[in-house]
Design a protein around this motif. Structure first.
Motif, PDB file in Angstrom:
ATOM      1  N   LYS A 124      55.027  -2.936  75.155  1.00 43.24           N
ATOM      2  CA  LYS A 124      55.900  -1.749  75.075  1.00 43.24           C
ATOM      3  C   LYS A 124      56.738  -1.724  73.804  1.00 43.24           C
ATOM      4  CE  LYS A 124      56.189  -1.289  80.059  1.00 43.24           C
ATOM      5  NZ  LYS A 124      57.039  -1.316  81.240  1.00 43.24           N
ATOM      6  N   THR A 125      56.260  -2.330  72.742  1.00 42.79           N
ATOM      7  CA  THR A 125      57.008  -2.303  71.482  1.00 42.79           C
ATOM      8  C   THR A 125      56.515  -1.182  70.557  1.00 42.79           C
ATOM      9  OG1 THR A 125      55.484  -3.998  70.674  1.00 42.79           O
ATOM     10  CG2 THR A 125      57.638  -4.745  71.433  1.00 42.79           C
TER      11      THR A 125
ATOM     12  N   ARG B 161      56.120   1.928  71.278  1.00 43.25           N
ATOM     13  CA  ARG B 161      56.946   3.106  71.504  1.00 43.25           C
ATOM     14  C   ARG B 161      58.243   3.027  70.697  1.00 43.25           C
ATOM     15  NH1 ARG B 161      55.752   7.966  72.263  1.00 43.25           N
ATOM     16  NH2 ARG B 161      53.825   6.988  72.926  1.00 43.25           N
ATOM     17  N   SER B 162      58.852   1.842  70.641  1.00 39.13           N
ATOM     18  CA  SER B 162      60.099   1.712  69.876  1.00 39.13           C
ATOM     19  C   SER B 162      59.834   1.873  68.382  1.00 39.13           C
ATOM     20  CB  SER B 162      60.801   0.387  70.159  1.00 39.13           C
ATOM     21  OG  SER B 162      59.968  -0.695  69.865  1.00 39.13           O
ATOM     22  N   LEU B 163      58.657   1.430  67.928  1.00 43.08           N
ATOM     23  CA  LEU B 163      58.286   1.644  66.521  1.00 43.08           C
ATOM     24  C   LEU B 163      58.146   3.137  66.233  1.00 43.08           C
ATOM     25  CD1 LEU B 163      55.477  -0.807  65.273  1.00 43.08           C
ATOM     26  CD2 LEU B 163      57.798  -0.541  64.399  1.00 43.08           C
ATOM     27  N   MET B 164      57.512   3.836  67.177  1.00 40.01           N
ATOM     28  CA  MET B 164      57.265   5.264  66.956  1.00 40.01           C
ATOM     29  C   MET B 164      58.532   6.094  67.115  1.00 40.01           C
ATOM     30  SD  MET B 164      53.556   5.454  68.743  1.00 40.01           S
ATOM     31  CE  MET B 164      53.236   7.180  68.480  1.00 40.01           C
ATOM     32  N   LEU B 165      59.538   5.544  67.788  1.00 45.39           N
ATOM     33  CA  LEU B 165      60.813   6.250  67.899  1.00 45.39           C
ATOM     34  C   LEU B 165      61.744   5.924  66.736  1.00 45.39           C
ATOM     35  CD1 LEU B 165      61.491   5.951  71.724  1.00 45.39           C
ATOM     36  CD2 LEU B 165      61.229   8.064  70.440  1.00 45.39           C
ATOM     37  N   SER B 166      61.288   5.078  65.820  1.00 45.89           N
ATOM     38  CA  SER B 166      62.071   4.758  64.627  1.00 45.89           C
ATOM     39  C   SER B 166      61.645   5.717  63.515  1.00 45.89           C
ATOM     40  CB  SER B 166      61.808   3.309  64.204  1.00 45.89           C
ATOM     41  OG  SER B 166      60.541   3.227  63.560  1.00 45.89           O
ATOM     42  N   PRO B 167      62.385   5.730  62.399  1.00 46.19           N
ATOM     43  CA  PRO B 167      62.008   6.614  61.282  1.00 46.19           C
ATOM     44  C   PRO B 167      60.688   6.219  60.604  1.00 46.19           C
ATOM     45  CG  PRO B 167      64.299   5.954  61.099  1.00 46.19           C
ATOM     46  CD  PRO B 167      63.698   5.108  62.166  1.00 46.19           C
ATOM     47  N   ALA B 168      60.129   5.047  60.962  1.00 45.70           N
ATOM     48  CA  ALA B 168      58.869   4.630  60.348  1.00 45.70           C
ATOM     49  C   ALA B 168      57.767   5.597  60.771  1.00 45.70           C
ATOM     50  CB  ALA B 168      58.506   3.210  60.776  1.00 45.70           C
TER      51      ALA B 168
ATOM     52  N   THR C 199      49.617  12.238  69.639  1.00 42.62           N
ATOM     53  CA  THR C 199      50.986  12.241  69.143  1.00 42.62           C
ATOM     54  C   THR C 199      51.998  12.213  70.280  1.00 42.62           C
ATOM     55  OG1 THR C 199      50.236  13.599  67.319  1.00 42.62           O
ATOM     56  CG2 THR C 199      52.582  13.427  67.619  1.00 42.62           C
ATOM     57  N   TYR C 200      51.652  12.924  71.373  1.00 45.35           N
ATOM     58  CA  TYR C 200      52.590  13.021  72.479  1.00 45.35           C
ATOM     59  C   TYR C 200      52.150  12.140  73.641  1.00 45.35           C
ATOM     60  CZ  TYR C 200      54.677  16.777  69.881  1.00 45.35           C
ATOM     61  OH  TYR C 200      55.300  17.487  68.899  1.00 45.35           O
TER      62      TYR C 200
END
Lengths: 233, 302
Positions: free
Chosen positions: A77-78, A80-87, A229-230
């Motif tokens: 589950k990491t 998702r956190s990458l995709m919620l960052s500005p990266a 994407t979603y």
């Protein structure tokens, strides 16, 4: 579209740290080294063996490492956190690809030292670069269909057998009607490219074959990732 | 299959709108195959508020957070967050301004707490990252754990690290999905303190929870979510006053307890007890948010 190399580097550094502490992924590096050690002992190693080792490296290292990095992110589950960052997606993929590429290059250099093969034509190096890209993209595509590291290790098996060792087993199936289709696969095209270059030919036809596979993989990866994407797609 | 006819009537939102709406959700419907996850959702959150979404599991809280953070799109209706909508919610400039802490955002298990936070700091372009990380570690009582691998952390410590990660880049808007679920009281207190400090700094917080005590302790306004729609919303104190029945509880010295409505008849009885010094304790009966949730929805919060 601008790329932040700082963010890309941050992703790459994180993945390098993760890979070096992941024995499951590191253990896949054994396969090309084993083959190189076994076959490299012979005095005159045929081209098909050199490129079997190269293709196995691409399949077990490039493709699998790329798949594994993405699959484990999904499992833990990491991602998702990458995709919620500005990266951006591009920065994330570039970072991951940098790690898979670095490990591939290191493995290839060591294996080719063991077997005593040194490509001597620019067109062969071009083919190797395109092949590297192809297997990175293939790893990305296959990762979309895996939810865990174990699933990735199962899904990569056909890639290893067909695209990694296919050259070695071709003689067993060359009498079958479908055998000619196998020769269009990127692993065969790479070997034929090297053979052509070794015979003084340009090898551009086979380079085009590898390039076509790479472009097709890039197109597939772009379409599949845009569709995902979603969360509910 | 449930009908998905376009809603013909306009429902006027009974939500209080802030002067500047950080979050504007208008007539949102969200469907998953045959299930209606959200129906006619209206939410407006002003700047600097802590807004709580209360509801049991499966009520649509996490789906709402997914919509607000651009991870999903509504099927009907509009979602605007800090003036951004649609694909703008996936742009780096928007993501830079929000912090997200949900159960779907884990830590890298083989990396230390410090490595996990340094990665986040690099991704968000945090200036003086080590200083900022150490400040937040001290705020949440995790300074000693900075070198620990993430897979060696307790659940409470992991939640605190996830919160630090969401706060590192000083977001304007925080999304927290059940931030203290299954945590011990000490960890919960640390997280609440950190959140209240963020509110003092002007950060807007949207949190989901099924812990009504947490909602009462933190939230300026709450909304009760049930079967994907808001059943009731408002300021916790006002909701409790509105649903109070005006009764009082009296405990006598001999241990007997009575619940009395405040009227003339019971006033005499109360006065009688007071004259004889029989009263041990007396208090007004104000319902908890959990009581109100049961009254409004007919089911418990958990």
């Amino acid at each position: 579209m601008s790329i932040s190399w700082k963010r890309t580097y941050a992703v790459a550094l994180k993945d390098m740290k993760e890979v070096t502490r992941n024995l499951f992924i590191l253990s896949t590096l054994i396969t090309p080294f084993l083959f190189a050690l076994i076959f490299g002992r012979e005095a005159d190693v045929p081209l098909v063996i050199h490129f079997m080792i190269i293709n196995i490296t691409f399949a077990t290292v490039t493709c699998f490492v790329q798949m594994a990095l993405l699959a484990e992110e999904k499992e833990r589950k990491t991602l998702r956190s990458l995709m919620l960052s500005p990266a951006s997606g591009t920065e994330i993929m570039l970072g991951k690809s940098a790690v898979a590429s670095a490990i591939t290059l290191l493995t290839l250099v060591i294996c080719l030292q063991l077997t005593g093969y040194m490509p001597d034509a620019p067109v062969i190096y071009a083919g190797l670069v395109l092949s590297l890209l192809f297997y990175l993209l293939l790893g990305m595509i296959l990762a979309l269909f895996t939810k865990s590291l174990i699933e990735a290790s199962v899904l990569v098996m056909p890639v290893i057998f067909l695209l990694g060792m296919g050259n070695l087993f071709f003689e067993l199936v060359e009498d079958y009607s479908f055998a000619f289709l196998l020769e269009y696969l990127p692993n065969f095209q790479l070997e034929y490219l090297a053979a052509a270059a070794g015979n003084g030919e340009s090898g551009l036809l086979h380079l085009g074959g590898v390039a076509a596979w790479t472009v097709a993989a890039a197109g597939c990866a772009l379409i599949l990732y845009r569709k995902r994407t979603y969360l509910d797609q | 299959m449930q009908s998905r006819a376009f809603p013909l009537k306009l429902r006027v939102s009974n939500q209080q709108k802030g002067e500047y709406a950080m979050i504007d959700v208008t007539h949102v419907y969200k469907y998953f195959r045959e299930e209606t996850a959200l129906q006619d959702l209206d939410v407006h959150v002003g700047k600097g508020e802590i807004y709580g979404f209360l509801g049991p599991s499966g009520s649509g809280k996490t789906t709402t957070i997914h919509l607000l953070t651009g991870q999903m799109k509504p099927d009907i209706g509009s979602v605007t967050v800090m003036g951004k909508t649609g694909d703008q919610l996936k742009q780096p400039d928007f993501l830079q301004r929000i912090g997200v802490m949900t159960e779907a955002t884990g830590l890298y298990q083989r990396l230390s707490v410090m490595d996990n936070l340094k990665l986040a700091a690099d991704l968000y372009g945090v200036k003086a990252p080590e200083k900022r990380i150490n400040e937040l570690l001290a705020l949440t009582g995790l300074t000693e754990a900075s070198r620990k691998r993430a897979d060696k952390l307790s659940k409470g410590m992991m939640q605190r690290v996830l919160l630090i990660r969401a706060l590192l880049h000083e977001p304007e808007l925080l999304f927290l999905d059940e931030p203290t679920a299954a945590l011990d009281p000490a960890s919960t207190k640390k997280i609440h303190e950190a959140l209240l400090e963020q509110k003092e700094n002007g950060v807007t917080i949207f949190l989901t929870t099924h812990d009504m005590e947490e909602a009462e302790a933190l939230c300026d306004r709450v909304a009760f979510l049930h079967h994907g729609s808001i059943q009731k919303s408002g300021v916790p104190k006002e909701l409790r006053r509105e649903h109070a029945d005006g009764s009082i509880s009296v405990e006598l010295q001999d241990g007997r307890r009575y619940r009395l409505i405040q009227d003339e008849k019971h006033a005499d009885r109360l006065a009688g007890w007071m004259k004889t010094g029989s009263i041990a304790a007396i208090q007004t009966n104000v319902p908890t948010l959990g009581d109100i949730f049961i009254e409004v929805t007919g089911r418990e919060l958990v």
